[in-house]
Design a protein around this motif. Sequence first.
Motif, PDB file in Angstrom:
ATOM      1  N   ASP A   5       0.832  -1.203   0.000  1.00  0.00           N
ATOM      2  CA  ASP A   5       0.000   0.000   0.000  1.00  0.00           C
ATOM      3  C   ASP A   5       0.870   1.258   0.000  1.00  0.00           C
ATOM      4  OD1 ASP A   5      -2.395  -1.417  -0.012  1.00  0.00           O
ATOM      5  OD2 ASP A   5      -2.533  -1.428   2.180  1.00  0.00           O
ATOM      6  N   LYS A   6       1.924   1.248   0.789  1.00  0.00           N
ATOM      7  CA  LYS A   6       2.843   2.395   0.822  1.00  0.00           C
ATOM      8  C   LYS A   6       3.510   2.593  -0.530  1.00  0.00           C
ATOM      9  CE  LYS A   6       4.045   1.733   5.680  1.00  0.00           C
ATOM     10  NZ  LYS A   6       5.139   1.364   6.600  1.00  0.00           N
ATOM     11  N   TYR A   7       3.919   1.498  -1.138  1.00  0.00           N
ATOM     12  CA  TYR A   7       4.587   1.534  -2.432  1.00  0.00           C
ATOM     13  C   TYR A   7       3.655   2.120  -3.497  1.00  0.00           C
ATOM     14  CZ  TYR A   7       7.350  -0.351  -6.370  1.00  0.00           C
ATOM     15  OH  TYR A   7       8.094  -0.505  -7.511  1.00  0.00           O
ATOM     16  N   LYS A   8       2.438   1.595  -3.556  1.00  0.00           N
ATOM     17  CA  LYS A   8       1.455   2.092  -4.509  1.00  0.00           C
ATOM     18  C   LYS A   8       1.176   3.577  -4.274  1.00  0.00           C
ATOM     19  CE  LYS A   8      -1.126  -2.190  -5.287  1.00  0.00           C
ATOM     20  NZ  LYS A   8      -2.437  -2.842  -5.070  1.00  0.00           N
ATOM     21  N   HIS A   9       1.011   3.943  -3.027  1.00  0.00           N
ATOM     22  CA  HIS A   9       0.708   5.329  -2.675  1.00  0.00           C
ATOM     23  C   HIS A   9       1.799   6.274  -3.173  1.00  0.00           C
ATOM     24  CE1 HIS A   9      -1.228   8.503  -0.393  1.00  0.00           C
ATOM     25  NE2 HIS A   9      -0.046   8.843   0.065  1.00  0.00           N
ATOM     26  N   ALA A  10       3.053   5.856  -3.078  1.00  0.00           N
ATOM     27  CA  ALA A  10       4.166   6.687  -3.550  1.00  0.00           C
ATOM     28  C   ALA A  10       4.015   6.974  -5.039  1.00  0.00           C
ATOM     29  CB  ALA A  10       5.499   6.009  -3.264  1.00  0.00           C
ATOM     30  N   PHE A  11       3.668   5.978  -5.823  1.00  0.00           N
ATOM     31  CA  PHE A  11       3.481   6.160  -7.267  1.00  0.00           C
ATOM     32  C   PHE A  11       2.269   7.038  -7.564  1.00  0.00           C
ATOM     33  CE2 PHE A  11       6.418   2.672  -7.622  1.00  0.00           C
ATOM     34  CZ  PHE A  11       6.976   2.785  -8.883  1.00  0.00           C
ATOM     35  N   SER A  23       0.544  -1.580 -12.397  1.00  0.00           N
ATOM     36  CA  SER A  23       1.260  -2.833 -12.681  1.00  0.00           C
ATOM     37  C   SER A  23       2.008  -2.805 -14.009  1.00  0.00           C
ATOM     38  CB  SER A  23       0.318  -4.025 -12.624  1.00  0.00           C
ATOM     39  OG  SER A  23      -0.652  -3.928 -13.646  1.00  0.00           O
ATOM     40  N   GLU A  24       1.522  -2.051 -14.968  1.00  0.00           N
ATOM     41  CA  GLU A  24       2.159  -1.979 -16.284  1.00  0.00           C
ATOM     42  C   GLU A  24       3.016  -0.723 -16.458  1.00  0.00           C
ATOM     43  OE1 GLU A  24       1.959  -4.518 -18.477  1.00  0.00           O
ATOM     44  OE2 GLU A  24       0.783  -5.537 -16.932  1.00  0.00           O
ATOM     45  N   ILE A  30       4.657   7.673 -18.982  1.00  0.00           N
ATOM     46  CA  ILE A  30       3.806   8.842 -18.784  1.00  0.00           C
ATOM     47  C   ILE A  30       4.698  10.076 -18.648  1.00  0.00           C
ATOM     48  CG2 ILE A  30       1.881   7.592 -17.723  1.00  0.00           C
ATOM     49  CD1 ILE A  30       3.008   8.470 -14.980  1.00  0.00           C
ATOM     50  N   GLU A  31       4.135  11.210 -18.955  1.00  0.00           N
ATOM     51  CA  GLU A  31       4.906  12.452 -18.929  1.00  0.00           C
ATOM     52  C   GLU A  31       5.498  12.736 -17.547  1.00  0.00           C
ATOM     53  OE1 GLU A  31       4.064  17.164 -19.733  1.00  0.00           O
ATOM     54  OE2 GLU A  31       2.953  15.690 -20.913  1.00  0.00           O
ATOM     55  N   ALA A  32       4.755  12.429 -16.508  1.00  0.00           N
ATOM     56  CA  ALA A  32       5.219  12.725 -15.148  1.00  0.00           C
ATOM     57  C   ALA A  32       6.439  11.898 -14.737  1.00  0.00           C
ATOM     58  CB  ALA A  32       4.087  12.501 -14.148  1.00  0.00           C
ATOM     59  N   TRP A  33       6.615  10.717 -15.353  1.00  0.00           N
ATOM     60  CA  TRP A  33       7.757   9.881 -14.983  1.00  0.00           C
ATOM     61  C   TRP A  33       8.926  10.176 -15.919  1.00  0.00           C
ATOM     62  CZ3 TRP A  33       7.502   3.970 -13.557  1.00  0.00           C
ATOM     63  CH2 TRP A  33       8.651   3.619 -12.850  1.00  0.00           C
ATOM     64  N   ASP A  34       9.399  11.411 -15.814  1.00  0.00           N
ATOM     65  CA  ASP A  34      10.614  11.821 -16.507  1.00  0.00           C
ATOM     66  C   ASP A  34      11.751  11.778 -15.497  1.00  0.00           C
ATOM     67  OD1 ASP A  34      10.101  14.007 -14.858  1.00  0.00           O
ATOM     68  OD2 ASP A  34       9.824  15.425 -16.508  1.00  0.00           O
ATOM     69  N   SER A  35      12.888  12.348 -15.809  1.00  0.00           N
ATOM     70  CA  SER A  35      14.034  12.263 -14.893  1.00  0.00           C
ATOM     71  C   SER A  35      13.755  12.968 -13.569  1.00  0.00           C
ATOM     72  CB  SER A  35      15.291  12.835 -15.553  1.00  0.00           C
ATOM     73  OG  SER A  35      15.094  14.179 -15.914  1.00  0.00           O
ATOM     74  N   VAL A  36      13.056  14.087 -13.612  1.00  0.00           N
ATOM     75  CA  VAL A  36      12.724  14.808 -12.377  1.00  0.00           C
ATOM     76  C   VAL A  36      11.714  14.011 -11.557  1.00  0.00           C
ATOM     77  CG1 VAL A  36      11.717  16.923 -11.438  1.00  0.00           C
ATOM     78  CG2 VAL A  36      13.271  17.048 -13.390  1.00  0.00           C
ATOM     79  N   GLY A  37      10.697  13.491 -12.214  1.00  0.00           N
ATOM     80  CA  GLY A  37       9.710  12.662 -11.534  1.00  0.00           C
ATOM     81  C   GLY A  37      10.326  11.401 -10.949  1.00  0.00           C
ATOM     82  N   HIS A  38      11.302  10.859 -11.672  1.00  0.00           N
ATOM     83  CA  HIS A  38      11.994   9.661 -11.198  1.00  0.00           C
ATOM     84  C   HIS A  38      12.701   9.940  -9.875  1.00  0.00           C
ATOM     85  CE1 HIS A  38      13.771   5.694 -11.726  1.00  0.00           C
ATOM     86  NE2 HIS A  38      14.947   6.205 -11.404  1.00  0.00           N
ATOM     87  N   SER A  63      10.596   0.312 -13.706  1.00  0.00           N
ATOM     88  CA  SER A  63       9.162   0.041 -13.765  1.00  0.00           C
ATOM     89  C   SER A  63       8.620  -0.221 -12.357  1.00  0.00           C
ATOM     90  CB  SER A  63       8.872  -1.169 -14.650  1.00  0.00           C
ATOM     91  OG  SER A  63       9.282  -2.368 -14.012  1.00  0.00           O
ATOM     92  N   PHE A  64       7.312  -0.200 -12.265  1.00  0.00           N
ATOM     93  CA  PHE A  64       6.646  -0.500 -11.011  1.00  0.00           C
ATOM     94  C   PHE A  64       7.057  -1.879 -10.498  1.00  0.00           C
ATOM     95  CE2 PHE A  64       2.968  -2.251  -8.703  1.00  0.00           C
ATOM     96  CZ  PHE A  64       2.768  -1.265  -7.749  1.00  0.00           C
ATOM     97  N   GLU A  65       7.052  -2.868 -11.383  1.00  0.00           N
ATOM     98  CA  GLU A  65       7.392  -4.232 -10.989  1.00  0.00           C
ATOM     99  C   GLU A  65       8.876  -4.382 -10.656  1.00  0.00           C
ATOM    100  OE1 GLU A  65       5.329  -6.682 -10.232  1.00  0.00           O
ATOM    101  OE2 GLU A  65       3.645  -5.370 -10.713  1.00  0.00           O
ATOM    102  N   THR A  66       9.749  -3.778 -11.429  1.00  0.00           N
ATOM    103  CA  THR A  66      11.191  -3.854 -11.167  1.00  0.00           C
ATOM    104  C   THR A  66      11.520  -3.254  -9.805  1.00  0.00           C
ATOM    105  OG1 THR A  66      11.687  -3.731 -13.522  1.00  0.00           O
ATOM    106  CG2 THR A  66      13.471  -3.148 -12.018  1.00  0.00           C
ATOM    107  N   GLY A  67      10.825  -2.202  -9.448  1.00  0.00           N
ATOM    108  CA  GLY A  67      11.056  -1.552  -8.158  1.00  0.00           C
ATOM    109  C   GLY A  67      10.853  -2.482  -6.979  1.00  0.00           C
TER     110      GLY A  67
END
Length: 79
Positions: A5-11, A23-24, A30-38, A63-67
């Motif tokens: 739940d904490k992990y999902k909430h962070a994303f 999950s995908e 997505i635009e928000a997951w650029d280098s700054v968002g990362h 990725s979400f899963e790799t994390g």
Amino acid sequence: MSNLDKYKHAFVETFQVEEGDLSELSYQDIEAWDSVGHMALMAELEDIFEVELDIDDIIDFSSFETGKTILKKYDVEVK
């Protein structure tokens, strides 16, 4: 709140996405997951789980899963 739940909430909070889309989700899908968002996500995860991610793990966090796998290295089980 479970680690998952904490992990999902962070994303959801960092990228303003729906939980059902996580999950995908991969870096730059997505635009928000650029280098700054990362880096914002990495900082949020470090705060939530009280870990300091290695630079190689930050780079490999693609990725979400790799994390989930990367966090296991820091004794954080995300299930």
